[in-house]
Scaffold this motif. Structure first.
Motif, mmCIF file in Angstrom:
data_model
loop_
_atom_site.group_PDB
_atom_site.id
_atom_site.type_symbol
_atom_site.label_atom_id
_atom_site.label_comp_id
_atom_site.label_asym_id
_atom_site.label_seq_id
_atom_site.Cartn_x
_atom_site.Cartn_y
_atom_site.Cartn_z
ATOM 1 N N LYS A 190 -3.644 10.960 109.675
ATOM 2 C CA LYS A 190 -2.737 10.084 109.600
ATOM 3 C C LYS A 190 -1.407 10.676 108.728
ATOM 4 C CE LYS A 190 -5.789 6.165 109.463
ATOM 5 N NZ LYS A 190 -6.334 4.856 108.798
ATOM 6 N N THR A 192 2.267 9.820 107.015
ATOM 7 C CA THR A 192 3.101 8.560 106.875
ATOM 8 C C THR A 192 4.713 9.022 106.804
ATOM 9 O OG1 THR A 192 2.939 9.010 104.498
ATOM 10 C CG2 THR A 192 1.687 7.552 105.252
ATOM 11 N N ASP A 241 8.783 13.574 117.401
ATOM 12 C CA ASP A 241 9.481 13.092 118.588
ATOM 13 C C ASP A 241 10.555 12.392 118.051
ATOM 14 O OD1 ASP A 241 10.238 11.883 120.912
ATOM 15 O OD2 ASP A 241 8.318 10.565 121.115
ATOM 16 N N ARG A 291 11.280 8.957 116.388
ATOM 17 C CA ARG A 291 10.601 7.954 117.149
ATOM 18 C C ARG A 291 8.999 8.003 116.662
ATOM 19 N NH1 ARG A 291 13.089 8.734 123.137
ATOM 20 N NH2 ARG A 291 11.912 10.926 122.800
ATOM 21 N N SER A 292 8.278 9.023 116.218
ATOM 22 C CA SER A 292 7.247 9.053 115.756
ATOM 23 C C SER A 292 6.623 10.442 115.306
ATOM 24 C CB SER A 292 6.179 8.761 116.800
ATOM 25 O OG SER A 292 6.194 9.775 117.897
ATOM 26 N N THR A 312 3.325 12.706 114.581
ATOM 27 C CA THR A 312 1.835 12.727 114.841
ATOM 28 C C THR A 312 1.370 13.859 114.297
ATOM 29 O OG1 THR A 312 2.056 13.247 117.020
ATOM 30 C CG2 THR A 312 1.633 10.954 116.518
#
Length: 854
Positions: A709, A711, A767, A840-841, A843
């Motif tokens: 994960k 953050t 992203d 956008r993200s 990961t």
């Protein structure tokens, strides 16, 4: 490399209309009946070409030789000074597993002598160790010594103090004194590692993209560089120069090498380009269009006039493309792999790629960029650190889809290259007159006597080719006419392949096959296994000489047809498709893999013998162990043939994500990577037998899954970005000045490194949509990226110690009016806004590694 070009201005807009629907191809004919002339003796003054063990290298006017036999190797570019030294050994082994035979690398002068007289050959710049590891991995080496490299590096690799003080790229006495000193240093790095010493350095490239003429320049300068190289002890079999864009060199002293790219990221157009001639077979020239030399030629180069007396060798066929600020071209795996049948079918006898492995630029001693940029007078603006290049192997060793598409062709050249190399190119009765002809079939034959290979390409990047409906090929050989397949087939838009003609399989003649030869596995008395790959949408046929006793599996039919034994209805898979009974001879088995299986096939040396390996996971051999690497999936599966006698054992090999190297990390230059995680643990995991996949013995294993994960918190809003400036020597969009980055938005990324324990690596995937993204640890830049729609990844293993503090990604807004090229798929919808900057993200993708000890 080739990407630093002069300005190209299109004189006309391509008038052709995109091909849709189909072309009624009928029979496509080619006359290959003319005798194949014996190759001329090349007028090349090679260096010492005999090794202490008696092994020899050579060349004639058509092909290279190894121990007197024709040799068609594959060469891939990998820049040692752009990759952490701790990764070299594994990455070189991955290249070997991908079918690479020779690794090529630039020596970038300013990476080694940034300050006059202070040479650095340590750490990531240790050329000697890099070559040693290449040899250990079974690779030969070509060292590209410059002194001008290009390579999208500042001043083409010249140190600032050279550029500021003297004229370059000619026989200026002051310049040549410094070149002599550089070559002397390189010679010391190569000492004991040359072919003549029993080492693996077989070639030296002098200069790069050199088409300059005049007093003390041109052929005289290349001749002078070769003399300095020999004086420095660089006595090797092969000396090369790049042969495109009107290159000039002394005939006989060096051999030209060629290349081609599927697009022109160095171009200035903000639109899609017309169809590139890289996808069209070449019958009269070796130069695949403008490859972007920084200087302009004024007459045809020496390589054109020498083409009858030198072999057709490649060095820079694009295995990917870089992103330039003004032009951010994204290529697909098929865009790259479809060039293979074209180049081989056009007569290439050394398949050389630039780049095969991506990397990252070091920063200067002062912490500034060493990349090519308009700010330092360069023609192109490249990212400060990232040199990803969309390469088959990414900067962090990740396997891209393009590698899977290329590997079947590499298997082919390794198994059948000695047969292909002496063959000459035969032109079809009808062929496209121009690259923008998208209807006429594109094919060629290379043959010698009654044997040959048919090369077909129906793929052109960003354009639809006409489907060749109800097609057969008719090849006239000296003593026979071969028509294949037995019934007309459709060749779809996007198809590309190689088919054999009268292929000798251990004394059995395969008249033709409508499947691509991949490899041969010689098991001694146990027989020969010939492996082919099916082409999507084309039924598999195998035609043998009349009287051949064939047993077919899986419902395939065997019948006499036109004086031959024809096998139709072959169902591709991992089983034995055909066995041939041969009195008094060892068995012959033919396996025809599916197109997907073909991309998963490797040939490995394991447990004392050569074996076939099928796996969707990245695979390579390290010593006596098989290494499997999986990105994002903890489940492994592989299948091997012949079966392993003893049950193999599996262990995981993961990095110890400890903080011991933190101090070293803080002191090291950006992305130096010399402080990799240490004390890697091993833990036994269960390896499960999974039955058989056809003739293959299958195994599975599952490692503990990691859910990582990250953050993400926005810490700074983007401000209005300044308009993009038109300027530079290209008179096109130039990268924003440093002070313009004050408009960037910022996001904090927190990845607790405890989550990463036991993994081989973890890929941070960002992203974002914007103009330029930059990744920081504090104020130290780790990586950067031009937005293009291509996925940005960054390996965390080398930077593990930095994860104790949050990372930061900054995004400079992309203006809606930016005069740059973006692929239409990546062009954002601004919704009426003037600019866009968003993450956008974020990961983190775990990378698992499994070690198999047979």
């Amino acid at each position: 490399m080739v990407i630093a070009p002069r300005l190209r201005i299109c004189a006309a807009v391509v008038a052709s209309v995109l091909a849709t629907g189909f072309a009624g191809a009928g029979t496509l004919s080619i006359d290959a009946s003319a005798p194949t002339p014996a190759p001329l003796n090349a007028a090349l003054r090679l260096g010492t070409a005999t090794a202490p063990n008696g092994a020899t290298l050579g060349a004639n006017a058509r092909y290279l030789t190894r121990n007197g036999a024709p040799w068609l190797p594959v060469m891939g570019e990998f820049h040692y000074s752009r990759t952490p030294a701790s990764q070299w050994e594994a990455e070189l082994r991955k290249m070997k597993a991908a079918g690479i035979d020779i690794v090529a690398s630039y020596v970038m002068w300013n990476h080694h002598e940034e300050v006059e007289g202070k040479f650095d050959w340590s750490g990531n710049r240790d050329l000697h160790r890099f070559i040693e590891l290449a040899g250990k991995a079974g690779l030969d080496v070509v060292v590209r010594v410059g002194p001008w490299a290009h390579a999208e590096v500042r001043f083409g690799g010249f140190p600032d103090w050279v550029v500021n003080a003297m004229p370059t790229r000619g026989n200026d006495p002051q310049y040549m004194r410094f070149v002599e000193r550089l070559y002397g240093q390189i010679g010391q790095q190569l000492k004991g590692q040359l072919w003549k010493d029993g080492g693996h350095v077989i070639g030296i490239q002098l200069e790069n993209e050199y088409n300059i003429d005049g007093p003390g320049k041109g052929a005289a300068h290349i001749a002078a560089l070769k003399k300095l190289a020999l004086k420095a002890g660089m006595d090797v079999p092969y000396y090369t120069v790049t042969g495109w864009d009107g290159t000039i060199y002394p005939t006989g002293e060096v051999t030209p090498v060629f290349g081609g790219y599927p697009d022109e990221p160095w171009g200035v157009s903000t639109k899609e380009l017309p169809p590139k001639e890289t996808y069209a077979f070449r019958f009269d020239t070796r130069v695949s269009g403008d490859l972007g030399a920084q200087t302009a030629a004024h007459a045809p180069g020496t390589a054109e006039t020498d083409k009858e007396v030198t072999p057709f060798l490649g060095a820079e066929y694009g295995a990917g493309l870089p992103f330039m600020y003004r032009r951010r071209t994204v290529v697909s795996a098929d865009d790259i792999a479809s060039m293979l049948p074209v180049q081989l079918g056009s007569g290439v006898n050394l398949m050389g790629y630039y780049m095969f492995h991506g990397g990252r630029n070091p920063l200067s001693l002062g912490g500034t960029g060493m990349e090519e940029s308009s700010l330092s007078g360069g023609y192109n603006d490249t990212t400060m650190i990232s040199y990803d290049f969309q390469a088959p192997l990414g900067p962090d060793g990740q396997q891209r889809k393009v590698l899977e598409k290329l590997r079947p062709f590499h298997l082919f050249t390794r198994a059948f290259g000695s047969r292909l190399a002496p063959m000459t190119v035969r032109k079809p009765d009808v062929s496209p007159a121009k690259p923008d002809d998208l209807s006429t079939a594109r094919f060629a034959v290379r043959s010698e006597g009654e044997r040959g290979f048919l090369f077909v390409n129906n793929h052109v990047r960003q354009y639809d080719m006409a489907a060749q409906k109800t097609t057969q090929f008719s090849v006239k050989l000296p003593g026979q006419q071969i028509t294949l397949p037995s019934k007309p087939v459709d060749i779809a838009n996007g198809a590309y392949f190689i088919w054999p003609l009268n292929l000798d399989l251990d004394g059995t003649n395969l008249h033709y096959a409508t499947a691509q030869p991949l490899t041969l596995l010689d098991q001694g008395k146990a027989g020969l296994v010939a492996v082919f790959g099916a082409n999507a949408g084309v039924p598999v046929e195998l035609s043998f000489d009349a009287g051949t006793r064939v047993t077919a599996a899986g419902g395939a039919q065997v019948a006499a047809s036109a004086g031959h034994t024809l096998v139709t209805g072959v169902q591709p898979g991992a089983g034995a498709a055909v066995t041939v009974q041969r009195d008094g001879k060892r068995p012959l088995t033919i396996v025809v893999l599916t197109a997907e299986q073909s991309q998963q096939l490797s040939v490995v040396q394991l447990a004392g013998q050569q074996r076939l390996l099928l796996s969707a996971d990245q695979a390579y051999v390290d010593g006596n162990a098989l290494q499997l690497r999986s990105v994002g999936d903890s489940k492994f599966r592989f299948a091997i043939y012949p079966a392993l006698v003893n049950a193999p054992k599996a262990t995981t090999t993961g990095a110890a994500w400890n903080a011991k190297p933190a101090a070293k990390a803080a002191a090291a230059p950006s992305n130096a990577g010399a402080y990799a995680a240490v004390d890697a643990p091993t833990a036994t995991v269960a390896l499960r037998a999974a039955g058989n996949d056809g003739i293959f013995q299958a195994f599975e294993a599952t490692l503990p899954a990691h859910e990582i994960k990250a953050t993400v918190t926005q810490t700074r809003n983007a401000q209005e970005a300044a308009p993009v400036v038109i300027g530079g020597s290209a008179k096109a969009a130039i990268q924003p000045a440093p002070e313009n980055f004050k408009a960037a938005g910022a996001w904090q990324i927190n990845v607790p490194r405890e989550q990463l324990k036991g993994l081989d690596d973890a890929l941070l995937q960002i992203d974002f949509v914007g103009d330029i993204g930059r990744l920081y640890a504090g104020t130290r830049m780790l990586d950067d990226w031009y937005y293009s729609g291509y996925q940005w990844q960054f390996g965390l293993r080398q930077q593990a110690a930095l994860l104790d503090q949050p990372l930061t990604v900054s995004v400079l807004p992309l203006r809606a009016d930016a005069p740059i090229y973006l692929p239409k798929e990546a062009r954002p919808d601004f919704g009426g806004a003037k600019q866009m900057a968003t993450v956008r993200s974020v990961t983190v993708i775990p990378v698992y590694q499994l070690r198999i000890n047979p």
